[in-house]
Write a protein that holds these residues in place. Structure first.
Motif, PDB file in Angstrom:
ATOM      1  N   TRP A  13      62.953  18.287  95.211  1.00  0.00           N
ATOM      2  CA  TRP A  13      62.443  19.802  95.280  1.00  0.00           C
ATOM      3  C   TRP A  13      62.620  20.100  93.807  1.00  0.00           C
ATOM      4  N   PHE A  14      63.267  19.463  92.707  1.00  0.00           N
ATOM      5  CA  PHE A  14      63.462  20.131  91.371  1.00  0.00           C
ATOM      6  C   PHE A  14      62.132  20.186  90.597  1.00  0.00           C
ATOM      7  N   ASP A  16      58.910  20.284  92.473  1.00  0.00           N
ATOM      8  CA  ASP A  16      58.048  20.796  93.244  1.00  0.00           C
ATOM      9  C   ASP A  16      57.519  22.030  92.549  1.00  0.00           C
ATOM     10  N   LYS A  17      56.256  22.222  92.302  1.00  0.00           N
ATOM     11  CA  LYS A  17      55.537  23.094  91.843  1.00  0.00           C
ATOM     12  C   LYS A  17      55.491  24.383  92.729  1.00  0.00           C
ATOM     13  N   ILE A  19      57.806  25.744  94.766  1.00  0.00           N
ATOM     14  CA  ILE A  19      59.262  26.405  95.132  1.00  0.00           C
ATOM     15  C   ILE A  19      59.329  27.565  94.273  1.00  0.00           C
ATOM     16  N   ARG A  21      62.190  29.472  93.639  1.00  0.00           N
ATOM     17  CA  ARG A  21      63.502  29.364  92.837  1.00  0.00           C
ATOM     18  C   ARG A  21      63.773  28.487  91.566  1.00  0.00           C
ATOM     19  N   TYR A  22      64.666  28.431  90.856  1.00  0.00           N
ATOM     20  CA  TYR A  22      64.782  27.723  89.786  1.00  0.00           C
ATOM     21  C   TYR A  22      64.413  26.084  90.039  1.00  0.00           C
ATOM     22  N   SER A  23      63.642  25.630  88.994  1.00  0.00           N
ATOM     23  CA  SER A  23      63.195  24.419  89.413  1.00  0.00           C
ATOM     24  C   SER A  23      62.940  23.544  87.788  1.00  0.00           C
TER      25      SER A  23
END
Length: 228
Positions: A13-14, A16-17, A19, A21-23
């Motif tokens: 999820w981190f 994932d382009k 999303i 929220r914070y990534s």
């Protein structure tokens, strides 16, 4: 509950382009590392458009391999902005440890070694040139540079080394002084400005990460006596 825990520590999820929220893009933007932390050969800029579209960012290498250390998958100190070559092709899965390797967020990498060169017979014969990496006495740094294949990778760039040697041959070690005192005299440029214009990199150690090959060029030019 188990699904939620898995999601919290999931790296997927981190990166994932899509999303909102914070990534990884937010972290990369904050770190602002224009070139690869490991090799300083490739640009790793983060680009986000005016309408917040996420375009490019550096890859994140896991200093501690995320397969062996899943709970550290999203640890800030375990995410090293790097190019795809270092992350996916070279470092990929190698086990680094604070007991055997330096950490780029903690240790001084730049001052611990120098790039140099050697040659078989003629320094101005391209095919006979070799890039050398001379580590001081730090065994952890030597392990770090060896496992990242720094010497081998830089030996694919002997053309850059040749250009620097040719500068010495064609213009002498007073090249920058000649430019400063004659050709660029009216522009009121500092020696650092002239250096950046001529060689396309920064002279100061603190700015090496802004342009690829900055440390390499600085070390070789210093060895050649073109800069001091």
């Amino acid at each position: 509950m188990k699904k939620d825990v898995g999601y919290v520590f999931s790296y997927d999820w981190f990166i994932d382009k899509t999303i909102k929220r914070y990534s990884g893009y937010d972290l990369a933007k904050m770190l602002d590392m224009p070139t690869c932390t490991y090799c300083n050969r490739n640009y790793t800029t983060t680009v986000i458009s005016k309408n917040k579209k996420k375009i490019i960012r550096p890859q994140f290498d896991h200093y501690f391999d995320k397969k062996r250390h899943p709970l550290l998958s999203l640890s800030f100190f375990n995410l090293i902005p790097s190019c795809s070559t270092c992350n996916s092709n070279i470092k990929h899965g190698k086990e680094f440890s604070l007991n055997s390797h330096i950490h780029p967020y903690i240790d001084n990498v730049v001052d611990g070694f120098e790039f140099s060169y050697s040659y078989k017979s003629d320094p101005y014969y391209k095919n006979g040139l070799k890039v050398d990496v001379n580590v001081h006495s730090d065994r952890f740094l030597k392990n770090f540079l060896t496992d990242l294949e720094i010497e081998e990778v830089y030996n694919s760039h002997t053309d850059i080394l040749y250009d620097l040697l040719y500068t010495k041959q064609a213009y002498s070690d007073r090249y920058l002084t000649i430019l400063e005192d004659n050709i660029l005299k009216g522009f009121h440029l500092s020696r650092k400005d002239i250096y950046r214009l001529v060689f396309g990199v920064y002279m100061e150690n603190k700015n090496f990460e802004k342009r690829p090959f900055s440390k390499f060029k600085k070390d070789i030019l210093s060895e050649l006596g073109i800069i001091s």
